[in-house]
Design an enzyme around this catalytic site. Structure first.
Site, mmCIF file in Angstrom:
data_model
loop_
_atom_site.group_PDB
_atom_site.id
_atom_site.type_symbol
_atom_site.label_atom_id
_atom_site.label_comp_id
_atom_site.label_asym_id
_atom_site.label_seq_id
_atom_site.Cartn_x
_atom_site.Cartn_y
_atom_site.Cartn_z
ATOM 1 N N ARG A 82 5.229 -42.099 35.108
ATOM 2 C CA ARG A 82 4.695 -40.790 34.734
ATOM 3 C C ARG A 82 5.310 -39.646 35.553
ATOM 4 O O ARG A 82 5.025 -38.473 35.307
ATOM 5 C CB ARG A 82 3.181 -40.766 34.911
ATOM 6 C CG ARG A 82 2.463 -41.837 34.120
ATOM 7 C CD ARG A 82 0.988 -41.768 34.377
ATOM 8 N NE ARG A 82 0.444 -40.527 33.883
ATOM 9 C CZ ARG A 82 0.025 -40.323 32.649
ATOM 10 N NH1 ARG A 82 0.067 -41.309 31.777
ATOM 11 N NH2 ARG A 82 -0.457 -39.164 32.281
ATOM 12 N N GLU A 132 18.540 -40.472 17.368
ATOM 13 C CA GLU A 132 17.855 -41.301 18.370
ATOM 14 C C GLU A 132 18.875 -41.956 19.316
ATOM 15 O O GLU A 132 18.647 -42.031 20.531
ATOM 16 C CB GLU A 132 16.983 -42.351 17.651
ATOM 17 C CG GLU A 132 16.288 -43.358 18.540
ATOM 18 C CD GLU A 132 15.314 -42.771 19.553
ATOM 19 O OE1 GLU A 132 15.049 -41.559 19.534
ATOM 20 O OE2 GLU A 132 14.843 -43.538 20.404
ATOM 21 N N LYS A 145 18.941 -41.386 23.352
ATOM 22 C CA LYS A 145 18.873 -42.501 24.315
ATOM 23 C C LYS A 145 20.018 -42.388 25.321
ATOM 24 O O LYS A 145 19.820 -42.558 26.514
ATOM 25 C CB LYS A 145 18.964 -43.875 23.622
ATOM 26 C CG LYS A 145 17.775 -44.339 22.847
ATOM 27 C CD LYS A 145 16.591 -44.753 23.682
ATOM 28 C CE LYS A 145 15.657 -43.616 23.971
ATOM 29 N NZ LYS A 145 14.665 -43.270 22.986
ATOM 30 N N TRP A 198 5.285 -35.464 38.993
ATOM 31 C CA TRP A 198 6.354 -34.860 38.193
ATOM 32 C C TRP A 198 6.169 -33.359 38.380
ATOM 33 O O TRP A 198 5.196 -32.788 37.911
ATOM 34 C CB TRP A 198 6.222 -35.256 36.730
ATOM 35 C CG TRP A 198 7.391 -34.813 35.896
ATOM 36 C CD1 TRP A 198 8.574 -35.468 35.734
ATOM 37 C CD2 TRP A 198 7.490 -33.614 35.117
ATOM 38 N NE1 TRP A 198 9.404 -34.745 34.916
ATOM 39 C CE2 TRP A 198 8.771 -33.606 34.523
ATOM 40 C CE3 TRP A 198 6.635 -32.545 34.880
ATOM 41 C CZ2 TRP A 198 9.201 -32.576 33.691
ATOM 42 C CZ3 TRP A 198 7.067 -31.513 34.059
ATOM 43 C CH2 TRP A 198 8.340 -31.545 33.474
ATOM 44 N N LYS A 201 7.301 -40.262 31.550
ATOM 45 C CA LYS A 201 6.989 -40.962 30.306
ATOM 46 C C LYS A 201 6.009 -40.185 29.434
ATOM 47 O O LYS A 201 6.171 -40.099 28.241
ATOM 48 C CB LYS A 201 6.405 -42.328 30.665
ATOM 49 C CG LYS A 201 6.076 -43.190 29.491
ATOM 50 C CD LYS A 201 7.271 -43.972 29.060
ATOM 51 C CE LYS A 201 7.030 -44.721 27.777
ATOM 52 N NZ LYS A 201 8.270 -44.771 27.002
HETATM 53 C C1 F6R Z 1 12.529 -40.527 24.514
HETATM 54 C C2 F6R Z 1 11.127 -40.352 24.818
HETATM 55 C C3 F6R Z 1 10.510 -39.042 24.526
HETATM 56 C C4 F6R Z 1 9.160 -39.270 23.808
HETATM 57 C C5 F6R Z 1 8.418 -37.940 23.636
HETATM 58 C C6 F6R Z 1 7.136 -38.111 22.856
HETATM 59 O O1 F6R Z 1 12.986 -41.781 24.898
HETATM 60 O O2 F6R Z 1 10.486 -41.232 25.310
HETATM 61 O O3 F6R Z 1 11.333 -38.235 23.765
HETATM 62 O O4 F6R Z 1 9.404 -39.885 22.590
HETATM 63 O O5 F6R Z 1 8.141 -37.391 24.892
HETATM 64 O O6 F6R Z 1 6.261 -38.959 23.514
HETATM 65 P P1 F6R Z 1 5.057 -39.658 22.773
HETATM 66 O O7 F6R Z 1 5.620 -40.533 21.730
HETATM 67 O O8 F6R Z 1 4.345 -40.406 23.853
HETATM 68 O O9 F6R Z 1 4.215 -38.554 22.181
#
Ligand code: F6R
Length: 611
Positions: A27, A484, A488, A73, A606
């Protein structure tokens, strides 16, 4: 963003907090700190990872039965020792950790400065703490009351945990907009941003809601609203096992999660898709099936990788269910004044279920009368709870910061919803419906086959790891896969990469192409394949290096490319679940070859719980 842990009970608090922080490091990992109460407050904090703090405080007095810990963070103030949490109040008696942003902190700070307060950090958190202390002193009240009064003035998002030298058994916690879970043990309580810090101690948890305040003692948990009225805690059973949050022999969580995909997609389909009977059972969708079928449009809202899943779903829904779909960045949607008409259906897609922008966008849409369905991975998360209905993706905990298995599980769920609606709406004929159902059922096995390309993808990664830029191109269902793949690579290897619709290349990006530019084509056999092949030729004519993801047996395309990665044949609607796998592995191996921390890439976290 930011991980928080707390413990009060008979055990030693420090080891529980440190282990919990390691699990929550995904996080944020700019700094780490703990505050322990044992005949006075002891605070240890440091810029950097949890392990660095741990090494730094060997031999210090760490004995305590109550404590709080934080992994940061950074939002306000650079990552540094002095900006690390916990922060201590002016009197030295209170300590706080915080996840979120106090938006009106500058105003509160001014008021406090006028009263003679000075600050040792640049954080909004230290301001909030002294604001609480000032109220406690002025109103001659206890900490609980001071927090309640303070939070009525606070604008922003927060989870806060506070401890007080004068009440050495109690943690006061409150939440608005950021996640907080309380684990209930025997004569002890655990607190965390998610349930991972408490998994080996208890399976009984309470998810605290916005505007709730928790008074947590070893043998008592009191929940109240900000009006000081008691709320009965709703105790839920966790179904996550410890093994799910450990690396299980892999070098990184990211690699483990990529390799879990045959299982996670299977788990997502299990109990829902019956390819023999020809049924799809999803109760959280079934309840709203009529509204979806009658919808004038569906709006998908999400961020990052989840937004890419929404883009793939746009193609699938429009094809299979003939419903107009728009895909929106949650962060833009929430600040526009979007037109939401009665009958619009919102599908919010999120791995964490805590992304602040997506959460607020949902609230906006709900307030305008839309039906909101969540496609969410984390059970009990804020987005799951605030949506009217929806479906979990059941991918299990995703710990690597770069999202992988959540993406393919989102595609599986969204495809099932589109199939169900398309069929019930009579748009999709039985033959095609059964063909796709069977195709979807076979996807886990085909993902397992694709993963066998691991070694050859590693070799390709070695070959191109020093490139300065990458271009990713695809068409139709594979265009979002190209986006995507580029995301990545950026995240994990810090190489600049752009995803583009292959045909758009001619309208600008082709100027970038020379013998140094690797261009990754997602070129599986589909209705646009011959067009993509022409685009490959155009790149080759300009001496670009072509790496292509192609369908097994497509020798003619293979012959044109510098390097190819093969995936099994699949219907074009289902192909993204396969074609994304090599791109995840390519990014992973380039990141590893460059010796970066792929599980915790710089500047990222994350769960993006701030806007
Ligand atoms: C990319 C990644 C981020 C999440 C974005 C949305 O690898 O992890 O772009 O996809 O921050 O996060 P969620 O899906 O948790 O709403």
């Amino acid at each position: 963003m930011c991980g928080i842990v707390g413990y009060t009970g008979p055990k030693e608090a420090y080891p529980i907090i440190i282990k919990g922080l390691k699990r929550l490091e995904y996080r944020g990992y700019d700094s780490t700190g703990v505050a322990l109460l044992n005949h006075g407050l002891k605070v240890y904090k440091k810029k950097g990872r949890v392990a660095e703090l741990e090494d730094n405080i060997v031999g210090k007095d760490l004995h305590a039965h109550i404590g709080i810990g934080h992994t940061r963070w950074a939002t306000h103030g650079e990552p540094s020792d002095r900006n690390a949490h916990p922060h201590v109040s002016a009197s030295g008696k209170l300590a706080i950790i915080h996840n979120g942003i106090i938006e009106n902190y500058a105003q509160l700070k001014q008021e406090l400065v006028k009263k003679g307060y000075s600050f040792t950090s640049d954080t909004d958190t230290e301001v909030l703490l002294n604001f609480i202390e000032e109220i406690k002193k002025n109103n001659k009240c206890d900490l609980e009351e001071a927090v309640r009064v303070a939070l009525k003035r606070v604008v922003g998002a927060y989870v806060i945990l506070l401890i007080d030298e004068d009440d050495p058994e109690t943690i006061i916690a409150a939440r608005k907009g950021s996640p907080l879970v309380i684990g209930i043990g025997k004569g002890e309580h655990f607190l965390g941003s998610d349930a991972s810090p408490m998994l080996e101690y208890t399976k009984e948890v309470v998810y605290v809601n916005d505007y709730e305040l928790a008074i947590v003692k070893p043998d008592e948990l009191i929940l109240k609203n900000l009006g000081n009225e008691k709320i009965t805690p709703y105790v839920q059973k966790l179904d996550v096992e410890l093994a799910a949050i450990e690396k299980g022999g892999y070098d990184h969580f990211m690699l483990k999660e990529i390799f879990e995909q045959p299982q996670t997609i299977y788990d997502c389909l299990r109990g829902r898709l019956d390819a023999i009977a020809g049924t799809i059972t999803m109760s959280g969708i079934q309840e709203y099936a009529d509204q979806i079928m009658d919808a004038n449009r569906i709006v998908m809202i999400a961020c990052g990788t989840s937004w890419h899943a929404g883009l793939v779903a746009e193609y699938i829904f429009e094809e299979l269910a003939r419903i107009n779909v728009e895909v929106e960045y949650a962060s833009e949607f929430r600040y526009r004044n979007p037109v939401i008409n009665k009958g619009d259906v919102i599908i919010a897609i999120s791995q964490s279920g805590e992304t602040a922008d997506t959460l607020v966008a949902i609230e906006n849409a709900k307030s305008k009368g839309a039906i909101v369905l969540g496609v969410v991975n984390v059970v009990g998360s804020s987005i799951a709870r605030t949506s009217h209905g929806g479906a979990y993706t059941h991918a299990g905990p995703e710990i690597g910061v770069a999202s992988t298995k959540a993406f393919t599980a989102q595609l599986a769920v969204l495809t099932m919803i589109a199939l169900k609606i398309g069929y019930e709406k009579d748009i999709l004929q039985r033959n095609r419906y059964m063909h796709l159902l069977n195709g979807l059922y076979e996807i886990p096995e085909k993902v397992a086959w694709t993963l066998k390309q691991n070694e050859s993808i590693k070799a390709i990664a070695e070959k191109y790891k020093d490139a300065r830029d990458f271009l990713y191109l695809g068409r139709g269902y594979n265009f979002p896969v190209a986006l995507e793949g580029a995301l990545k690579l950026k995240e994990i290897s810090y190489i600049h990469a752009e995803g583009y619709p292959a045909a758009e290349m001619k309208h600008g990006p082709i100027a970038l192409v020379d013998e140094n530019l690797p261009v990754v084509f997602v070129a599986t056999k589909d209705s646009y394949h011959h067009k993509v092949v022409s685009n490959i030729q155009e790149i080759k004519a300009r001496k670009g290096k072509v790496i292509a993801v192609i369908t097994e047996g497509d020798d003619s395309t293979a012959a044109m490319c510098d390097d190819v990665i093969i995936v099994p044949e699949a219907d074009e609607i289902l192909a993204p679940m396969l074609s994304v796998i090599p791109l995840q592995l390519l990014a992973y191996y380039i990141g590893v070859a460059k010796e970066y921390d792929v599980d915790k890439p710089r500047n990222l976290a994350k769960s993006v719980t701030v806007e």
